[in-house]
Design a protein around this motif. Structure first.
Motif, short mmCIF file in Angstrom:
data_model
loop_
_atom_site.label_atom_id
_atom_site.label_comp_id
_atom_site.label_asym_id
_atom_site.label_seq_id
_atom_site.Cartn_x
_atom_site.Cartn_y
_atom_site.Cartn_z
N ASP A 35 -113.55 59.90 -63.35
CA ASP A 35 -113.81 59.27 -62.06
C ASP A 35 -114.56 57.95 -62.26
O ASP A 35 -114.28 56.96 -61.58
N ASN A 80 -112.14 55.24 -63.33
CA ASN A 80 -111.34 54.81 -62.18
C ASN A 80 -112.14 53.92 -61.25
O ASN A 80 -111.64 52.89 -60.77
N ILE A 81 -113.37 54.29 -60.99
CA ILE A 81 -114.24 53.47 -60.15
C ILE A 81 -114.47 52.11 -60.80
O ILE A 81 -114.36 51.06 -60.14
N LEU A 136 -112.68 50.44 -63.05
CA LEU A 136 -111.49 49.60 -63.07
C LEU A 136 -111.15 49.09 -61.68
O LEU A 136 -110.90 47.89 -61.49
N LEU A 137 -111.13 49.99 -60.70
CA LEU A 137 -110.76 49.59 -59.35
C LEU A 137 -111.76 48.59 -58.77
O LEU A 137 -111.37 47.57 -58.19
N ALA A 138 -113.04 48.86 -58.96
CA ALA A 138 -114.06 47.95 -58.43
C ALA A 138 -113.91 46.55 -59.02
O ALA A 138 -114.02 45.55 -58.30
N ASN A 139 -113.63 46.46 -60.30
CA ASN A 139 -113.52 45.15 -60.92
C ASN A 139 -112.22 44.44 -60.58
O ASN A 139 -112.20 43.21 -60.51
N VAL A 140 -111.15 45.16 -60.36
CA VAL A 140 -109.91 44.53 -59.89
C VAL A 140 -110.14 43.95 -58.50
O VAL A 140 -109.77 42.80 -58.22
N VAL A 141 -110.79 44.72 -57.63
CA VAL A 141 -111.09 44.25 -56.28
C VAL A 141 -112.02 43.04 -56.32
O VAL A 141 -111.80 42.04 -55.63
#
Length: 78
Positions: free
Chosen positions: A44, A47-48, A50-55
């Protein structure tokens, strides 16, 4: 050099790109570590992170594009 760029300018862009990528990797690692401490699950946390940094990267790009439209503080050539 194509496009009228000097060798120094190309080097500077490569350096800036390398620094940017290294910084983003560092930020992903920090976000993953903090998320892992908070949620207690490594999958988790990754995933957090990677997603946070893409955003964040997408948001920053949009922010920069928006500022490209703002004329405040930009001098015009004489």
């Amino acid at each position: 050099m194509p496009g009228g760029l000097s060798r120094t300018a190309v080097h500077s862009r490569r350096r800036a790109l390398a620094k940017t990528l290294c910084y983003r990797l560092l930020m992903v690692a920090i976000t993953v570590c903090i998320a892992w401490l908070v949620v207690g699950d490594l999958d988790d946390a990754v995933n957090i992170g990677l997603l946070a940094n893409v955003v964040k990267t997408g948001t920053y790009y949009a922010y920069e594009r928006l500022w490209d439209r703002v004329r405040w503080g930009v001098s015009t050539p004489a």
